[in-house]
Design a protein around this motif. Structure first.
Motif, PDB file in Angstrom:
ATOM      1  N   LYS A  11       0.846  -1.202   0.000  1.00 48.26           N
ATOM      2  CA  LYS A  11       0.000   0.000   0.000  1.00 48.26           C
ATOM      3  C   LYS A  11       0.879   1.250   0.000  1.00 48.26           C
ATOM      4  O   LYS A  11       0.560   2.239  -0.659  1.00 48.26           O
ATOM      5  CB  LYS A  11      -0.933  -0.025   1.207  1.00 48.26           C
ATOM      6  N   TYR A  14       2.086   1.836  -3.439  1.00 51.36           N
ATOM      7  CA  TYR A  14       0.940   2.314  -4.221  1.00 51.36           C
ATOM      8  C   TYR A  14       0.717   3.811  -3.984  1.00 51.36           C
ATOM      9  O   TYR A  14       0.575   4.587  -4.928  1.00 51.36           O
ATOM     10  CB  TYR A  14      -0.291   1.493  -3.836  1.00 51.36           C
ATOM     11  N   TYR A  47      -1.736  -3.023 -10.050  1.00 51.68           N
ATOM     12  CA  TYR A  47      -1.946  -3.149  -8.602  1.00 51.68           C
ATOM     13  C   TYR A  47      -3.436  -3.044  -8.265  1.00 51.68           C
ATOM     14  O   TYR A  47      -3.966  -3.843  -7.498  1.00 51.68           O
ATOM     15  CB  TYR A  47      -1.148  -2.066  -7.866  1.00 51.68           C
ATOM     16  N   GLU A  48      -4.112  -2.057  -8.857  1.00 49.93           N
ATOM     17  CA  GLU A  48      -5.545  -1.876  -8.581  1.00 49.93           C
ATOM     18  C   GLU A  48      -6.374  -3.058  -9.072  1.00 49.93           C
ATOM     19  O   GLU A  48      -7.312  -3.480  -8.397  1.00 49.93           O
ATOM     20  CB  GLU A  48      -6.042  -0.575  -9.221  1.00 49.93           C
ATOM     21  N   ASN A  49      -6.033  -3.596 -10.224  1.00 47.69           N
ATOM     22  CA  ASN A  49      -6.772  -4.759 -10.737  1.00 47.69           C
ATOM     23  C   ASN A  49      -6.643  -5.955  -9.812  1.00 47.69           C
ATOM     24  O   ASN A  49      -7.578  -6.743  -9.662  1.00 47.69           O
ATOM     25  CB  ASN A  49      -6.308  -5.131 -12.147  1.00 47.69           C
ATOM     26  N   GLU A  50      -5.484  -6.097  -9.188  1.00 46.29           N
ATOM     27  CA  GLU A  50      -5.268  -7.219  -8.279  1.00 46.29           C
ATOM     28  C   GLU A  50      -5.896  -6.985  -6.905  1.00 46.29           C
ATOM     29  O   GLU A  50      -6.495  -7.876  -6.328  1.00 46.29           O
ATOM     30  CB  GLU A  50      -3.769  -7.469  -8.110  1.00 46.29           C
ATOM     31  N   HIS A  51      -5.774  -5.774  -6.390  1.00 46.56           N
ATOM     32  CA  HIS A  51      -6.215  -5.493  -5.024  1.00 46.56           C
ATOM     33  C   HIS A  51      -7.605  -4.868  -4.911  1.00 46.56           C
ATOM     34  O   HIS A  51      -8.223  -4.921  -3.853  1.00 46.56           O
ATOM     35  CB  HIS A  51      -5.194  -4.593  -4.329  1.00 46.56           C
ATOM     36  N   TYR A  52      -8.079  -4.249  -5.967  1.00 52.27           N
ATOM     37  CA  TYR A  52      -9.393  -3.600  -5.950  1.00 52.27           C
ATOM     38  C   TYR A  52     -10.170  -3.957  -7.214  1.00 52.27           C
ATOM     39  O   TYR A  52     -10.546  -3.083  -7.995  1.00 52.27           O
ATOM     40  CB  TYR A  52      -9.250  -2.070  -5.866  1.00 52.27           C
ATOM     41  N   MET A  54     -12.929  -4.694  -9.941  1.00 54.94           N
ATOM     42  CA  MET A  54     -14.277  -4.159 -10.135  1.00 54.94           C
ATOM     43  C   MET A  54     -15.109  -5.174 -10.896  1.00 54.94           C
ATOM     44  O   MET A  54     -14.645  -5.746 -11.883  1.00 54.94           O
ATOM     45  CB  MET A  54     -14.228  -2.858 -10.943  1.00 54.94           C
TER      46      MET A  54
END
Length: 126
Positions: A11, A14, A47-52, A54
């Motif tokens: 994080k 990020y 990173y967002e695709n893996e952790h957040y 949609m």
């Protein structure tokens, strides 16, 4: 001197990448800053695709959104879905979309077929 670009694993990584992107925002393409912005944006996206992740949109919400975008009425959907009653049933989640409806909606409204074939979520008000 800038620090080297590395994978975003935490994080903290990020947040640091987001802060740097904010500083670089608006950099011209094909310049050192523009290239750095492109690389950071790609790393942030991964990173967002893996952790957040949609979820794809609900098909009925996608249709309603496109109607709003294009200023369409329910009557405008009749050639794509069927009678006035059929349009109401689909938009009120009482009837699913047929393959032919999906094809017409995709072709005429440009809504992804992948979105349209997903099962519709039950209406929250129901």
């Amino acid at each position: 001197m800038r620090r080297s670009i590395k994978p975003i694993r935490t994080k903290r990584d990020y947040e640091a990448a987001l802060a740097e992107v904010e500083l670089l925002w608006g950099a011209k393409s094909k310049t050192p800053d523009g290239d750095r912005l492109d690389v950071l944006a790609t790393l942030i996206d991964a990173y967002e695709n893996e952790h957040y992740p949609m979820d794809p949109p609900d098909p009925i919400e996608a249709i309603k959104f496109r109607m709003e975008q294009q200023g369409l009425t329910r009557k405008d959907l009749e050639p794509l879905i069927g009678t006035r009653t059929r349009v109401a049933e689909v938009l009120n989640r009482k009837r699913g979309l047929s393959i032919e409806m999906i094809r017409r909606l995709h072709r005429k409204l440009g809504i992804s077929a992948e979105v349209l074939i997903r099962p519709s979520r039950p209406d929250k008000a129901a």
